[in-house]
Design a protein around this motif. Structure first.
Motif, short mmCIF file in Angstrom:
data_model
loop_
_atom_site.label_atom_id
_atom_site.label_comp_id
_atom_site.label_asym_id
_atom_site.label_seq_id
_atom_site.Cartn_x
_atom_site.Cartn_y
_atom_site.Cartn_z
N GLY A 1 0.82 -1.22 0.00
CA GLY A 1 0.00 0.00 0.00
C GLY A 1 0.85 1.26 0.00
O GLY A 1 1.83 1.36 -0.74
N ASN A 2 0.47 2.22 0.86
CA ASN A 2 1.18 3.50 0.93
C ASN A 2 2.51 3.39 1.67
O ASN A 2 3.25 4.36 1.73
N GLN A 3 2.78 2.23 2.23
CA GLN A 3 4.01 2.05 2.99
C GLN A 3 5.22 1.73 2.11
O GLN A 3 6.34 1.64 2.60
N VAL A 4 4.99 1.52 0.80
CA VAL A 4 6.09 1.20 -0.11
C VAL A 4 6.09 2.13 -1.32
O VAL A 4 5.06 2.64 -1.74
N ARG A 5 7.28 2.34 -1.85
CA ARG A 5 7.46 3.01 -3.14
C ARG A 5 8.21 2.01 -4.00
O ARG A 5 9.30 1.57 -3.64
N VAL A 6 7.63 1.63 -5.12
CA VAL A 6 8.17 0.56 -5.93
C VAL A 6 8.98 1.11 -7.10
O VAL A 6 8.53 2.00 -7.82
N ILE A 7 10.17 0.56 -7.25
CA ILE A 7 11.06 0.89 -8.36
C ILE A 7 11.03 -0.31 -9.31
O ILE A 7 11.36 -1.43 -8.90
N ILE A 8 10.63 -0.08 -10.55
CA ILE A 8 10.60 -1.16 -11.56
C ILE A 8 11.83 -0.99 -12.43
O ILE A 8 12.01 0.04 -13.08
N LEU A 9 12.68 -2.01 -12.45
CA LEU A 9 13.93 -1.90 -13.21
C LEU A 9 13.72 -1.98 -14.72
O LEU A 9 14.32 -1.23 -15.47
N LEU A 10 12.89 -2.89 -15.17
CA LEU A 10 12.68 -3.09 -16.61
C LEU A 10 11.58 -2.15 -17.10
O LEU A 10 10.42 -2.29 -16.74
N PRO A 11 11.94 -1.17 -17.94
CA PRO A 11 10.91 -0.24 -18.42
C PRO A 11 9.96 -0.93 -19.40
O PRO A 11 10.30 -1.95 -19.99
N PRO A 12 8.75 -0.37 -19.56
CA PRO A 12 7.78 -0.96 -20.49
C PRO A 12 8.38 -1.09 -21.90
O PRO A 12 9.04 -0.18 -22.40
N GLY A 13 8.17 -2.25 -22.51
CA GLY A 13 8.64 -2.50 -23.87
C GLY A 13 10.07 -2.99 -23.97
O GLY A 13 10.52 -3.37 -25.05
N ALA A 14 10.81 -2.98 -22.87
CA ALA A 14 12.21 -3.43 -22.90
C ALA A 14 12.27 -4.96 -22.89
O ALA A 14 11.39 -5.62 -22.35
N ASN A 15 13.31 -5.49 -23.48
CA ASN A 15 13.52 -6.93 -23.56
C ASN A 15 14.33 -7.39 -22.35
O ASN A 15 15.47 -6.93 -22.16
N PRO A 16 13.80 -8.30 -21.52
CA PRO A 16 14.54 -8.72 -20.34
C PRO A 16 15.84 -9.48 -20.66
O PRO A 16 16.73 -9.58 -19.83
N ALA A 17 15.95 -9.99 -21.89
CA ALA A 17 17.17 -10.72 -22.27
C ALA A 17 18.31 -9.78 -22.64
O ALA A 17 19.48 -10.13 -22.48
N THR A 18 17.99 -8.57 -23.10
CA THR A 18 19.03 -7.65 -23.56
C THR A 18 19.08 -6.34 -22.76
O THR A 18 19.90 -5.48 -23.05
N PHE A 19 18.25 -6.22 -21.77
CA PHE A 19 18.15 -4.98 -21.00
C PHE A 19 19.45 -4.67 -20.25
O PHE A 19 20.05 -5.54 -19.64
N GLU A 20 19.84 -3.40 -20.31
CA GLU A 20 20.97 -2.89 -19.54
C GLU A 20 20.48 -1.66 -18.78
O GLU A 20 20.04 -0.70 -19.39
N PRO A 21 20.53 -1.71 -17.46
CA PRO A 21 20.01 -0.58 -16.68
C PRO A 21 20.84 0.69 -16.88
O PRO A 21 22.05 0.65 -17.04
N LYS A 22 20.14 1.82 -16.89
CA LYS A 22 20.78 3.14 -17.00
C LYS A 22 21.35 3.53 -15.64
O LYS A 22 21.00 2.96 -14.60
N ALA A 23 22.19 4.53 -15.65
CA ALA A 23 22.78 5.04 -14.40
C ALA A 23 21.69 5.51 -13.44
O ALA A 23 21.79 5.31 -12.22
N THR A 24 20.62 6.12 -13.97
CA THR A 24 19.53 6.59 -13.10
C THR A 24 18.81 5.42 -12.44
O THR A 24 18.36 5.53 -11.30
N THR A 25 18.72 4.30 -13.16
CA THR A 25 18.10 3.10 -12.59
C THR A 25 18.95 2.57 -11.45
O THR A 25 18.44 2.20 -10.38
N LEU A 26 20.25 2.54 -11.65
CA LEU A 26 21.16 2.07 -10.60
C LEU A 26 21.15 3.01 -9.40
O LEU A 26 21.24 2.56 -8.26
N LEU A 27 21.00 4.31 -9.66
CA LEU A 27 20.91 5.27 -8.56
C LEU A 27 19.64 5.00 -7.74
O LEU A 27 19.68 5.00 -6.50
N SER A 28 18.53 4.75 -8.41
CA SER A 28 17.28 4.41 -7.71
C SER A 28 17.46 3.13 -6.91
O SER A 28 17.02 3.03 -5.77
N LEU A 29 18.11 2.16 -7.51
CA LEU A 29 18.35 0.88 -6.84
C LEU A 29 19.23 1.05 -5.61
O LEU A 29 19.07 0.34 -4.62
#
Length: 142
Positions: free
Chosen positions: A70-98
């Motif tokens: 619920g409101n107790q969590v803020r969710v960070i999704i690593l794989l953006p919509p439309g990205a391929n999970p086999a070839t995905f490479e996270p951006k620096a901003t994604t790693l910063l969020s992580l």
């Protein structure tokens, strides 16, 4: 005459017990108001706490985490919509969020296998939860 003397005493006794009863009611009411006030302030403090940052790999995981947290969590999704999970490479901003996440729910999609060491390196305090543990896979499907 004897009975006339008893009546004022009885009236005095009744008034005295009435006062004691009223004092008790007022005292109990004040305690109840104080308790309610403390509970209301306590609930404000709980609500004022920032949400826990939780990282997930894919949007369906985010849905479940939001439903539970619920409101107790803020969710960070690593794989953006439309990205391929086999070839995905996270951006620096994604790693910063992580790097700010408290928990990461792992599901063993291909990019996790390639990037897990880096994910752990950017946030050594983050708890990694393997959500596939104890789950039997059908036809070795990831």
């Amino acid at each position: 005459m004897g009975s006339s003397h008893k009546r004022p005493l009885e009236k005095k006794r009744n008034t005295s017990s009435f006062r004691v009863g009223m004092k008790r009611i007022i005292k109990d009411t004040l305690w109840a108001i104080l308790l309610i006030f403390i509970l209301l302030i306590g609930s404000k403090w709980v609500q004022a706490r920032p949400p826990i940052q939780v990282a997930v790999s894919i949007p369906p995981q985010a849905y479940f985490v939001k439903q539970v947290g619920g409101n107790q969590v803020r969710v960070i999704i690593l794989l953006p919509p439309g990205a391929n999970p086999a070839t995905f490479e996270p951006k620096a901003t994604t790693l910063l969020s992580l790097s700010r996440a408290k928990i990461y729910f792992r599901i063993h999609v291909p990019f996790e296998e390639a990037w897990m060491n880096k994910f752990r390196a950017v946030n050594r305090r983050m708890k990694v939860v393997d959500t596939t543990r104890e789950i039997k896979r059908i036809n070795n499907d990831p």
